[in-house]
Design a protein around this motif. Structure first.
Motif: not given
Length: 323
Positions: A66-76, A263-278
């Motif tokens: 749910g997030v551009d891999p380039a953003i992940v690389t910069r964040a890390l 707004d970056a989600s974990f692939e194992a989230d059962s409901d990504r939209r709800a996980a982001i909200h939480s």
């Protein structure tokens, strides 16, 4: 006689010299390849909170979606998160909350479910001076193996013989029902049998209780609905002397990325939209309320605070403090 005395003196001198050398050799012996016990105590109001390290697991970058891999690389970049071919090092933590004579364990680690390098909660609980038989209640944030499996020991026997285990009704209905397994994503189907196996001895002893957010819970815990990672994922808040502790389970997995990019989600989230909200709700509430936070997948001891940073958030680890 003088020769005998000379020989005796020489032997005595060698003995005296050898003792310091032996002591020096002992001090230079290779250190044991073990870390100190994974235990950390924090006083919050009248609560004594003990973080218990279970081990580490690798989470692959590709599982952050749910997030551009380039953003992940910069964040890390410059965050120095240990990374292997299997993925980014991610801690697994559980937390013991002592209020007076009452002991509440939140989450129980992996036991033997994820192989070597994990399953250390029981040993670290004992290292903290606590007999597992003294734990009154085990509150589970959800039914995934790294939180639930540890309610039994390496032999599948009850690990907390006098405790009642509490699991949200929504997660119990899903993870303990064999019918759910056939319709679940392939990548999480292995977890159903593990959940049923761990829960079985407590169910047989009538010591597995289900609840919904808002229900009364032991240890003055308040269950907050943070579903999304699983259907019934909850977080627990403990209040004492004007301070609050939020034990948020799997609200967040990739600390180096998801504080800055909720707004970056974990692939194992059962409901990504709800996980982001939480996640965004908990980050906002923890920041506004200046709550203590205990995170299952934050670097051990996983205790600290959340602060705002621009339009997102950042993690503030706890300062070491004596009790």
């Amino acid at each position: 006689m003088s020769l005998q005395r000379s020989a005796l003196a020489s032997a005595l001198l060698l003995t005296l010299c050898a003792s310091p050398l032996a002591a020096l050799a002992s001090t230079l012996a290779p250190p044991r390849a073990e870390q100190v016990p994974g235990v950390y105590h924090q006083r919050i109001g009248d609560l004594q909170v003990t973080a218990l390290f279970d081990g580490v697991v690798a989470l692959a970058r590709r599982e952050l979606v749910g997030v551009d891999p380039a953003i992940v690389t910069r964040a890390l970049q410059d965050r120095y998160v240990p990374e292997s071919p299997k993925g980014l090092q991610t801690a697994v933590n559980a937390f013991l909350i002592r209020e007076g004579d009452h002991l509440t364990l939140v989450d129980a680690g992996t036991a033997q479910c994820f192989g070597p390098g994990l399953g250390q909660v029981l040993a670290n609980l004992r290292a903290a001076g606590v007999d597992p038989a003294d734990v009154d209640d085990v509150l589970l944030t959800h039914a995934h193996p790294d939180h639930l499996c540890g309610i039994v020991d390496a032999h599948g026997a009850i690990a907390y013989p006098n405790a009642t285990v509490w699991l949200s009704r929504a997660d119990a209905d899903y993870w303990l029902d064999p019918a759910s397994e056939s319709t679940a994503p392939q990548g999480v189907r292995f977890a159903f049998a593990l959940a049923r196996s761990a829960a079985a001895p407590y169910q047989a002893g009538n010591r597995l209780r289900t609840f919904a957010p808002g229900d009364a819970l032991p240890g003055h815990a308040v269950a907050l609905d943070t579903h999304g990672h699983t259907p019934g994922h909850v977080s627990f808040r403990f209040d004492s002397q004007g301070q609050s502790l939020l034990v948020w389970g799997d609200v967040l997995h990739y600390h180096a990325v998801q504080f800055a990019h909720p707004d970056a989600s974990f692939e194992a989230d059962s409901d990504r939209r709800a996980a982001i909200h939480s996640r965004t709700a908990m980050l906002a509430q923890a920041t506004q309320g200046r709550w203590w936070v205990a995170g299952a997948h934050l670097p051990f001891p996983g205790l600290g605070h959340v602060r705002s940073e621009g339009e997102a958030y950042a993690w503030v680890p706890a300062e070491y403090s004596p009790l």
